[in-house]
Design a protein around this motif. Structure first.
Motif, PDB file in Angstrom:
ATOM      1  N   GLU A  99      66.968  72.039 -93.386  1.00 25.01           N
ATOM      2  CA  GLU A  99      66.140  72.274 -92.526  1.00 25.01           C
ATOM      3  C   GLU A  99      65.358  71.210 -92.337  1.00 25.01           C
ATOM      4  O   GLU A  99      64.833  70.594 -91.280  1.00 25.01           O
ATOM      5  CB  GLU A  99      65.049  73.432 -92.910  1.00 25.01           C
ATOM      6  CG  GLU A  99      65.684  74.743 -92.628  1.00 25.01           C
ATOM      7  CD  GLU A  99      66.587  75.235 -93.752  1.00 25.01           C
ATOM      8  OE1 GLU A  99      67.185  76.299 -93.725  1.00 25.01           O
ATOM      9  OE2 GLU A  99      66.623  74.447 -94.849  1.00 25.01           O
ATOM     10  N   LEU A 100      65.052  70.147 -93.318  1.00 27.62           N
ATOM     11  CA  LEU A 100      64.497  68.794 -93.232  1.00 27.62           C
ATOM     12  C   LEU A 100      65.211  67.862 -92.263  1.00 27.62           C
ATOM     13  O   LEU A 100      64.856  67.255 -91.656  1.00 27.62           O
ATOM     14  CB  LEU A 100      64.338  68.259 -94.649  1.00 27.62           C
ATOM     15  CG  LEU A 100      63.268  67.044 -94.762  1.00 27.62           C
ATOM     16  CD1 LEU A 100      61.833  67.615 -94.242  1.00 27.62           C
ATOM     17  CD2 LEU A 100      63.154  66.232 -95.763  1.00 27.62           C
ATOM     18  N   VAL A 101      66.474  68.289 -92.525  1.00 28.26           N
ATOM     19  CA  VAL A 101      67.353  67.384 -91.680  1.00 28.26           C
ATOM     20  C   VAL A 101      67.309  67.552 -90.155  1.00 28.26           C
ATOM     21  O   VAL A 101      67.181  66.780 -89.204  1.00 28.26           O
ATOM     22  CB  VAL A 101      68.921  67.517 -91.995  1.00 28.26           C
ATOM     23  CG1 VAL A 101      69.970  66.617 -91.278  1.00 28.26           C
ATOM     24  CG2 VAL A 101      69.231  66.793 -93.451  1.00 28.26           C
ATOM     25  N   LYS A 102      67.106  68.871 -89.999  1.00 25.49           N
ATOM     26  CA  LYS A 102      67.103  69.640 -88.639  1.00 25.49           C
ATOM     27  C   LYS A 102      65.786  68.973 -88.030  1.00 25.49           C
ATOM     28  O   LYS A 102      65.655  68.406 -86.896  1.00 25.49           O
ATOM     29  CB  LYS A 102      67.063  70.906 -88.509  1.00 25.49           C
ATOM     30  CG  LYS A 102      66.729  71.608 -87.256  1.00 25.49           C
ATOM     31  CD  LYS A 102      67.034  73.228 -87.120  1.00 25.49           C
ATOM     32  CE  LYS A 102      66.710  73.830 -85.964  1.00 25.49           C
ATOM     33  NZ  LYS A 102      66.636  75.217 -86.009  1.00 25.49           N
ATOM     34  N   HIS A 103      64.817  68.923 -88.934  1.00 25.74           N
ATOM     35  CA  HIS A 103      63.291  68.531 -88.478  1.00 25.74           C
ATOM     36  C   HIS A 103      63.410  67.117 -87.925  1.00 25.74           C
ATOM     37  O   HIS A 103      62.766  66.601 -86.946  1.00 25.74           O
ATOM     38  CB  HIS A 103      62.224  68.944 -89.561  1.00 25.74           C
ATOM     39  CG  HIS A 103      60.930  68.290 -89.177  1.00 25.74           C
ATOM     40  ND1 HIS A 103      60.187  68.897 -88.142  1.00 25.74           N
ATOM     41  CD2 HIS A 103      60.046  67.306 -89.445  1.00 25.74           C
ATOM     42  CE1 HIS A 103      58.959  68.315 -88.392  1.00 25.74           C
ATOM     43  NE2 HIS A 103      58.955  67.271 -88.836  1.00 25.74           N
ATOM     44  N   CYS A 104      64.021  66.185 -88.727  1.00 20.32           N
ATOM     45  CA  CYS A 104      64.446  64.988 -88.219  1.00 20.32           C
ATOM     46  C   CYS A 104      65.000  64.772 -87.030  1.00 20.32           C
ATOM     47  O   CYS A 104      64.580  63.839 -86.167  1.00 20.32           O
ATOM     48  CB  CYS A 104      64.966  64.245 -89.481  1.00 20.32           C
ATOM     49  SG  CYS A 104      64.210  63.929 -90.904  1.00 20.32           S
ATOM     50  N   ARG A 105      65.898  65.522 -86.793  1.00 22.43           N
ATOM     51  CA  ARG A 105      66.574  65.452 -85.487  1.00 22.43           C
ATOM     52  C   ARG A 105      65.660  65.929 -84.223  1.00 22.43           C
ATOM     53  O   ARG A 105      65.404  65.105 -83.352  1.00 22.43           O
ATOM     54  CB  ARG A 105      67.613  66.412 -85.594  1.00 22.43           C
ATOM     55  CG  ARG A 105      68.596  66.650 -84.279  1.00 22.43           C
ATOM     56  CD  ARG A 105      69.450  65.197 -84.012  1.00 22.43           C
ATOM     57  NE  ARG A 105      68.785  64.429 -83.092  1.00 22.43           N
ATOM     58  CZ  ARG A 105      68.901  62.997 -83.077  1.00 22.43           C
ATOM     59  NH1 ARG A 105      69.591  62.418 -83.715  1.00 22.43           N
ATOM     60  NH2 ARG A 105      68.190  62.351 -82.132  1.00 22.43           N
ATOM     61  N   ASP A 120      66.753  57.174 -84.087  1.00 27.47           N
ATOM     62  CA  ASP A 120      67.128  58.241 -84.755  1.00 27.47           C
ATOM     63  C   ASP A 120      66.206  58.376 -86.182  1.00 27.47           C
ATOM     64  O   ASP A 120      65.479  57.229 -86.286  1.00 27.47           O
ATOM     65  CB  ASP A 120      68.436  58.232 -85.229  1.00 27.47           C
ATOM     66  CG  ASP A 120      69.014  59.258 -85.860  1.00 27.47           C
ATOM     67  OD1 ASP A 120      68.405  60.473 -85.835  1.00 27.47           O
ATOM     68  OD2 ASP A 120      70.366  59.524 -86.121  1.00 27.47           O
ATOM     69  N   VAL A 121      66.131  59.303 -86.723  1.00 22.16           N
ATOM     70  CA  VAL A 121      65.070  59.740 -88.024  1.00 22.16           C
ATOM     71  C   VAL A 121      66.053  60.301 -88.916  1.00 22.16           C
ATOM     72  O   VAL A 121      66.868  61.284 -88.786  1.00 22.16           O
ATOM     73  CB  VAL A 121      64.107  60.679 -87.551  1.00 22.16           C
ATOM     74  CG1 VAL A 121      63.276  60.843 -88.867  1.00 22.16           C
ATOM     75  CG2 VAL A 121      63.081  60.116 -86.637  1.00 22.16           C
ATOM     76  N   LEU A 122      66.121  59.378 -90.145  1.00 20.42           N
ATOM     77  CA  LEU A 122      67.071  59.854 -91.364  1.00 20.42           C
ATOM     78  C   LEU A 122      66.351  60.169 -92.579  1.00 20.42           C
ATOM     79  O   LEU A 122      65.166  59.532 -92.549  1.00 20.42           O
ATOM     80  CB  LEU A 122      68.219  58.911 -91.452  1.00 20.42           C
ATOM     81  CG  LEU A 122      69.129  58.548 -90.171  1.00 20.42           C
ATOM     82  CD1 LEU A 122      70.151  57.601 -90.818  1.00 20.42           C
ATOM     83  CD2 LEU A 122      69.988  59.804 -89.897  1.00 20.42           C
ATOM     84  N   ILE A 123      66.970  60.681 -93.534  1.00 13.09           N
ATOM     85  CA  ILE A 123      66.306  60.751 -94.893  1.00 13.09           C
ATOM     86  C   ILE A 123      67.350  59.998 -95.871  1.00 13.09           C
ATOM     87  O   ILE A 123      68.581  60.367 -95.880  1.00 13.09           O
ATOM     88  CB  ILE A 123      66.216  62.349 -95.389  1.00 13.09           C
ATOM     89  CG1 ILE A 123      65.792  63.081 -94.283  1.00 13.09           C
ATOM     90  CG2 ILE A 123      65.693  62.549 -96.646  1.00 13.09           C
ATOM     91  CD1 ILE A 123      65.896  64.751 -94.413  1.00 13.09           C
TER      92      ILE A 123
END
Length: 217
Positions: A112-118, A137-140
């Motif tokens: 879900e953290l990836v989804k939040h970044c998107r 874009d926002v990545l982890i």
């Protein structure tokens, strides 16, 4: 302190560790460290190719949900600084648009953290900030994004890998094997001498012998 597979970190030591990794990994891209005196403007370093970095280490090891919430809130808070400090950031970036804002943390456990970044990336693109690329874009990134840099940085910082051999998995054994730890170096050298040179899959067998040697020390 937050326990990882290469030792324990707090916020300051994690950032110091990450900065060395950034300097190695992105040297050819013109990596620039941003000191946090008087605020970090939501970034702690950037490259001339449009990458910016923000480091975050949790205070301690927690369950997946608590970790997710802390990381989610940190991402939201620091991304908001891009709009708040758009003007001063534009001076430092000197015309280089931010293509990717990278959240660097030891680990994350929920997709879900990836989804939040998107979601946050889409929100910020709609702000039409002068410092953001149209395809912002926002990545982890976590420790596994720096597997080549970790052994070099650990050696530079003279930091031992503070973990118990009985608690590490196969990937962590490989990290032990590839770092300049005398125990592993000695085990590798001796096991190569012991193994028949005509053996099938010799490297795999050497790795296994080295793992067993480490566990039995």
């Amino acid at each position: 302190m937050f326990k990882t597979k290469i030792g324990e970190f707090d916020g300051n030591s994690w950032e110091a560790f990450c900065q060395q990794c950034f300097r190695l990994k992105y040297e050819t891209e013109g990596y620039q460290y941003m000191p946090a005196i008087n605020g970090d403007y939501g970034i702690e370093g950037f490259t001339r190719t449009g990458l910016v970095f923000q480091c975050y280490c949790p205070d301690n090891n927690t369950d997946a949900n608590t970790l997710y919430e802390a990381q989610r809130d940190k991402i939201t808070k620091d991304l908001s600084k891009l709009e708040l400090y758009e003007k001063p950031l534009s001076v430092y970036l000197a015309g280089c648009a931010i293509k990717t804002w990278i959240f660097v943390t030891p680990e994350y456990r929920k997709k879900e953290l990836v989804k939040h970044c998107r979601t946050k990336a889409d929100e910020h693109k709609k702000l039409n900030l002068s410092i953001l690329d149209p395809d912002f874009d926002v990545l982890i990134h976590d420790l596994d994004n720096f597997t080549k840099e970790v052994p070099v940085v650990l050696n530079y910082l003279n930091r031992g890998i503070d973990i118990s051999p009985d608690e590490i998995d196969d990937n962590q054994h490989l990290l032990w094997k590839n770092t300049s730890i005398s125990l592993v170096d000695n085990a590798n050298r001796k096991n190569k001498m012991l193994l028949n040179t005509n053996a099938i899959n010799p490297e795999q067998k050497i790795d296994l012998l080295t793992t067993l040697t480490i566990k039995n020390k």
